[in-house]
Design an enzyme around this catalytic site. Structure first.
Site, PDB file in Angstrom:
ATOM      1  N   HIS A 437       1.071  -1.511  -0.097  1.00 20.46           N
ATOM      2  CA  HIS A 437      -0.327  -0.057   0.216  1.00 20.46           C
ATOM      3  C   HIS A 437       0.750   1.276   0.096  1.00 20.46           C
ATOM      4  O   HIS A 437       2.549   1.340   0.614  1.00 20.46           O
ATOM      5  CB  HIS A 437      -0.921  -0.082   1.610  1.00 20.46           C
ATOM      6  CG  HIS A 437      -0.582  -0.361   2.267  1.00 20.46           C
ATOM      7  ND1 HIS A 437       0.053   1.344   2.623  1.00 20.46           N
ATOM      8  CD2 HIS A 437       0.028  -0.869   3.428  1.00 20.46           C
ATOM      9  CE1 HIS A 437       1.087   0.904   4.296  1.00 20.46           C
ATOM     10  NE2 HIS A 437       0.439  -0.167   4.705  1.00 20.46           N
ATOM     11  N   CYS A 456       2.184  -5.057   7.109  1.00 16.94           N
ATOM     12  CA  CYS A 456       1.918  -4.778   5.538  1.00 16.94           C
ATOM     13  C   CYS A 456       3.735  -4.425   4.969  1.00 16.94           C
ATOM     14  O   CYS A 456       4.139  -3.692   5.784  1.00 16.94           O
ATOM     15  CB  CYS A 456       1.091  -3.707   5.633  1.00 16.94           C
ATOM     16  SG  CYS A 456      -0.505  -4.896   5.814  1.00 16.94           S
TER      17      CYS A 456
END
Length: 537
Positions: A437, A456
């Site tokens: 992301h 992440c």
């Protein structure tokens, strides 16, 4: 005629009769070597049966020269970071002599043939897939080892031609990084045989460009051993001669060599030999050899069956590469999970992208990070643009929640430039709920070591990567237009794109030079112990 002379014809005649009787017995009831092999193969593993099927049931190891070729090839496995004695090449040669003694029955010959073939197949399997089962040392492992089937017919031909090393070469990963690691292992072992490199004495003060110090001589020698020969070119031992540069002076040539060293060890590239750079310089060559061996094993897990186009996330190297269908490679920096919130190793496929995402705070982050801050200051929710929702999605007033016992409340951050996920998320199925992301915290990409996330992967320039994925999969979408709309949308790719998240603590860079990375998740020690441990036969 003497008694001794008289017995010789009788002994010869008896021997001939015994030989004829043995031959007749073999013809009548004693099974041949091929028959014994066929019978014993029925209870062997599939791979062994397949090997002999490729040979039409013929034995493989009845000739001493063929066994010697196998033993010689096994001794070369140290070049792959494996331990040759695990495969007992010397015992193999000795067992062959015993099994092929004139008095040895077909059963003994067959038993040896099977054992030698098992050793061959084990070595091939270890070269192709690794000696260590990654699931043994990492219960969260999610990367299937997709090595192609061994070409047993070609391997059988190589055995018959006594070119076992050729069979080994066919099993190794063919990707260039593997060969670069092998050649580097040979080079570092050569350095070890020459006595290694000098250690820099521990000092509280740093060496800075322009300094004069006795440690500079050691620094020159240390870097020259690694191939930075220009740092020694203009210097002589002892006191500097007239017109010769002072070897004690930290000059520009040496500074440039130190900066290259820092870059290859993920240190801040400033040319200053401070505590961290000095510590990296003082890592013994034996430790570097072990690091290379460990990463050769990781390469055997991964570097097979790679698709032509895929995204590769290099966790410990803080890098991402997208190998595009046209042969181009897109590269960028990433931020990965902290040591206590590790980014997992896994293999999946990017299926869709979320544009202008909202962010629902995961339970672990809510419990460990967000709730303590909210309890200290309720205004944190407004500062971070966090909405409070019931489990059914109903909006709650934060002032009505008991934040010491909040129950199953959900915190969700609205879409926008300050959203924790930024403007784009690349999603792929996995059990760890991680994804690639964007991020508003762009300054972190300037750091050399970037383990700051909660698992992440934050990607620098992810909007460019997203557009490449759209273009390369035939997905009719423009990232800039979608982001500008402000709407939260999921855009599915016309074709999923493979993605691999993997952990390397040593890897060749684009120029072929080894980059040594800190073992941020402390995974090397367990793998090294398993690599040096006993074989699972």
């Amino acid at each position: 005629m003497s008694s001794a002379t008289g017995w010789k014809p009788l002994i010869f005649a008896a021997a001939m009769m015994l030989s004829l009787a043995s031959s007749a017995l073999a013809e009548e009831g004693t099974p041949s070597l091929n028959e014994v092999l066929a019978e014993r193969l029925e209870e062997q593993e599939v791979a062994l049966r397949a090997f002999y099927a490729a040979r039409d049931g013929r034995p493989a190891w009845q000739e001493a020269a063929t066994v010697a070729a196998l033993a010689t090839a096994l001794r070369t496995l140290d070049g792959d970071g494996l331990t040759p004695q695990d495969y007992r090449p010397d015992m193999l040669v000795a067992a062959h002599r015993q099994a092929l003694d004139e008095q040895s029955p077909p059963a003994a010959r067959a038993r040896f043939d099977l054992q030698a073939s098992q050793t061959l197949l084990m070595a091939l399997r270890h070269l192709q897939r690794g000696k260590v089962d990654p699931y043994r040392i990492d219960p969260g492992w999610e990367v299937p080892i997709e090595a192609p089937p061994l070409d047993l017919a070609a391997i059988s031909q190589a055995v018959d031609a006594r070119r076992v090393e050729q069979a080994f070469a066919s099993a190794r990963p063919s990707a260039p990084p593997y060969e670069r690691l092998r050649s580097s292992l040979s080079r570092y072992r050569h350095i070890a045989r020459q006595g290694g490199w000098p250690m820099m004495p521990p000092r509280p003060q740093s060496l800075r460009p322009g300094d004069r110090h006795d440690d500079v001589r050691l620094l020159r020698e240390r870097l020259a051993i690694l191939g930075e020969l220009e740092v020694m070119a203009a210097h002589v031992a002892g006191e500097p001669a007239s017109g010769t540069p002072d070897p004690r002076r930290y000059d520009e040539t040496l500074v440039a060599a130190v900066e290259r060293f820092q870059q290859r060890h993920l240190l801040e590239v400033d040319g200053i030999v401070g505590p961290r750079t000095r510590a990296a310089l003082n890592v013994p060559v034996a430790t570097r050899i072990d690091q290379i061996r460990v990463n050769l094993e990781r390469a055997r897990w991964l570097l097979h069956g790679l698709p032509d186009s895929f995204v590769l996330v290099d966790i410990a190297g803080y890098r991402i590469r997208y190998f595009r269908p046209d042969g181009e490679v897109w590269r960028s920096r990433i931020v990965v999970g902290r040591p206590y919130r590790r980014t997992p190793s896994l293999r999946s496929k990017i299926t869709h992208l979320t544009i202008n995402p909202t962010w629902t705070v995961p339970p672990t982050i809510l419990r460990e990070d967000v709730l303590p801050r909210v309890r200290r200051n309720l205004g944190y929710l407004w500062q971070q643009d966090l909405m409070v929702l019931s489990p059914s999605g109903r909006r709650l007033d934060p002032r009505d929640v008991d934040w010491w016992r909040p129950g199953n409340v959900i915190l969700r951050q609205r879409a926008g430039p300050q959203n924790a996920l930024g403007r784009v998320v690349l999603r792929f199925p996995n059990d760890h709920l991680v994804y690639l992301h964007d991020t508003p915290a762009q300054a972190l990409f300037d750091r050399e070591q970037r383990a700051f996330s909660s698992g992440c992967i934050r990607v620098q320039g992810v909007l460019e990567l997203a557009q490449h994925l759209f273009d390369d999969t035939g997905t009719d979408a423009r990232v800039s237009t979608l982001v500008a709309s402000g709407r939260t949308r999921n855009i599915h790719l016309e074709r999923p794109v493979p993605v691999i998240l993997h952990y390397w603590t040593v890897h060749p860079d684009e120029g072929g030079q080894l980059v040594f990375r800190p073992d941020i998740y402390q995974r090397d020690a367990a793998l090294l112990e398993a690599l040096d441990g006993p074989l699972a036969r």
